[in-house]
Design an enzyme around this catalytic site. Sequence first.
Site, mmCIF file in Angstrom:
data_model
loop_
_atom_site.group_PDB
_atom_site.id
_atom_site.type_symbol
_atom_site.label_atom_id
_atom_site.label_comp_id
_atom_site.label_asym_id
_atom_site.label_seq_id
_atom_site.Cartn_x
_atom_site.Cartn_y
_atom_site.Cartn_z
ATOM 1 N N GLU A 283 3.622 -4.810 2.085
ATOM 2 C CA GLU A 283 4.198 -5.460 3.268
ATOM 3 C C GLU A 283 3.263 -6.507 3.855
ATOM 4 O OE1 GLU A 283 1.306 -2.823 5.149
ATOM 5 O OE2 GLU A 283 2.598 -2.663 3.396
ATOM 6 N N HIS B 45 -1.250 -3.083 0.170
ATOM 7 C CA HIS B 45 -0.144 -3.133 1.136
ATOM 8 C C HIS B 45 0.897 -4.155 0.696
ATOM 9 C CE1 HIS B 45 -1.630 -0.637 4.538
ATOM 10 N NE2 HIS B 45 -2.788 -0.892 3.959
ATOM 11 N N CYS C 226 -1.270 2.929 0.237
ATOM 12 C CA CYS C 226 -2.657 3.069 0.683
ATOM 13 C C CYS C 226 -3.067 4.547 0.732
ATOM 14 C CB CYS C 226 -2.834 2.360 2.017
ATOM 15 S SG CYS C 226 -4.560 1.976 2.394
#
Length: 359
Positions: free
Chosen positions: A339, A337, A253
């Site tokens: 994750e 992202h 990001c």
Amino acid sequence: MKENQKIIAKLILEDGTEFSGYSFGYESNTNGEVVFNTGMVGYPETLTDPSYRGQILVCTYPLIGNYGVPSGEKENNLYKNFESENIHIRGLIVSDYSFEYSHWSAERSLSNWLKEEKIPAIYGIDTRMLTRKLRDKGTMLGKIVIDEKSKIDFEDPNQRDLVGEVSVKDPFEYPAGKKKIVLVDCGTKNNIISAFLGRNISVIRVPYDYDFNTIKADGIMLSNGPGDPKMNSATIENTKKAMLKNKPILGICLGSQILALAAGADTYKLKYGHRGHNQPCNELGTKRCYITSQNHGYAVDSSTLPEDWREWFVNDNDGTNEGIIHISKPFFASQFHPEASPGPDDCEFIFDMFVRALK
């Protein structure tokens, strides 16, 4: 809630447009940058994501609050159900708030949580109309007015050192395996740290302006975070020095934008940003499209990438950059992202790539 208990609250945009609804959070005025998120679930994680610092969040999904707020249980000194220690948005705007919540893990209502954290919130607003306006006109400054007697002005949070507000103040280590990375905390989400600990990688978390080149580690992780990437001059300079050592570097990001700036590329502000859990990204050179979780208002200008860098991913909706990779060195980054939390975890393989690059 009874009709006579409703407290009028207004969202006022910088162009003078007013939206009227009812308060269900902390009863105070606030201001910030008005943005929208297209996610259907995941408000506990979203509200605690430091990348939302300074923003008034509009949820496009109409019903919010129906599963309450989970407990503050911790694991590895990290909240399991939240992405940081507290809520980072300045205000919340929803169409329909569910006053009655039900979930096995719920500990309190969203309304009570917002009041505890002193975050104003409004329901009863036409969020479809508001979102269309933000898409057409672009992200706008706004203010929530509940107390008409108390004056509050518009404020652009991107002029502040937002990363400095959310970064840790001192280094902190999360021990796991023998291999060790430095995580440069520009506003990291807890789940990024958990992704490494789950792969038996020790993490040294340092402030965003810390000279992490003085730490002996196997790799460097540049985290997500809020605001304009160009505001983080110390992080960019430290990243330039790290690149000379050829150690593996992963950016996520804001970290992707910082890595691009350190490499000599440029960044710019998107019209209304990408925020949600359903952003399609194409991996260049393949026929693969991944559904990703995103939260960013700035992007890398891929046309300015140096010759030894190339685009890795692009957004299938608007063609903007979603990742960069060096052609010969272990430097790479994703704008989305991997994750997730909340959202799909299709791209966790990026962590595995980074771990394999550690020597």
